[in-house]
Design an enzyme around this catalytic site. Sequence first.
Site, PDB file in Angstrom:
ATOM      1  CE  LYS A  20     -15.886  30.347  25.056  1.00  0.00           C
ATOM      2  NZ  LYS A  20     -17.020  29.453  25.203  1.00  0.00           N
ATOM      3  CB  VAL A  21     -14.132  37.454  26.795  1.00  0.00           C
ATOM      4  CG1 VAL A  21     -13.953  38.191  28.109  1.00  0.00           C
ATOM      5  CG2 VAL A  21     -13.236  36.217  26.747  1.00  0.00           C
TER       6      VAL A  21
END
Length: 351
Positions: free
Chosen positions: A346-347
């Site tokens: 996600k990051v």
Amino acid sequence: MSDTQAHVPGRIMAAEMAEQPAVLRRILDEGAPKIREIAAEIAARNPRFVLLTARGTSDNAALYAKYLIEVLLGKPAGLTSMSTTTAYGAKPDLTDCLVITVSQSGGSPDLVASTKAARDAGAITLAVTNNPASPLAEVSEFHIDVLAGPEKALPATKTYTAELLALYLFVEGLRGGDGAAAKDLPELAAGVLARQAEVRALAERYRFAQRLVITSRGYGYPTAREAALKLMETTYIPASPFSGADLLHGPLAMVDNVSPVIAIVPDGKGGEALQPVLDRLRGRGADLVVIGQREQVDAASAGFALPAGVPEEVQAILEILPLQLLAYEVTIARGQDPDAPRALAKVTETH
């Protein structure tokens, strides 16, 4: 919630796509006053040009902002190469420059480092994120919260459209506008998302596709890039996004009478500029699917008709919705889980 419900493929992405009308409404009702306030403060400092910094999905939102800035404000705008400062240690003179960094998480180290370097170099710095407590927000002089709420699916959907709307309202604020072109977007978005069955039928065309070409011009070009990214990261089908002008300069040769092409045709100058490309694609017998106005859809192999009468500068917020649904539906049809594409986080911590 049962364990069975928790593991339904695509459940999280589907829920987050469905939240988009509410997110758009929240930005218009709650976020717009703060965005106008920030825009007025920055406009008073009269930056001479604008640099935009982003990665991935947010980079496509930044490209959309570049069009807005150049068309609506008449100011030069560019997309930065972060490695010039983070890897090469370049020290540009950014006096009187506005640097806008767009990031869903606000956590990528290179975004934080390049923004800090820009501020040290004299730039006005603005972070546009979904996390007001992020490192990026902390190092920026100004911050706009896109108010999308937590996003758990790996493919970004609601944060992308939230970034687009926030950036549109900000650019409107820079020129003293009221953002009226966006007022009907929540209701229009809900109407588009309610037509998922139409997209599911389109998805059958791409269930066994080996590659895709996606094209547009003007404000639609960021949509083409974002659609390609969504399809690649969920379905794993190689999808090549091209400006219509670039497509004519050579890559058109790879399009034959069985090649699937998706064209995003804005209702306005971007669509007019794309018309010669559509004519050439039809001439080559391409399997042409159009996302655009009804008359363009009817002239193609298939497509999805968008609401009429929407100002061109905000159409991108609606154009991407059927393409998000398409990525979801094709992924499900191929037996994969769009909530958890392989090899993605996600990051993304680039340096």
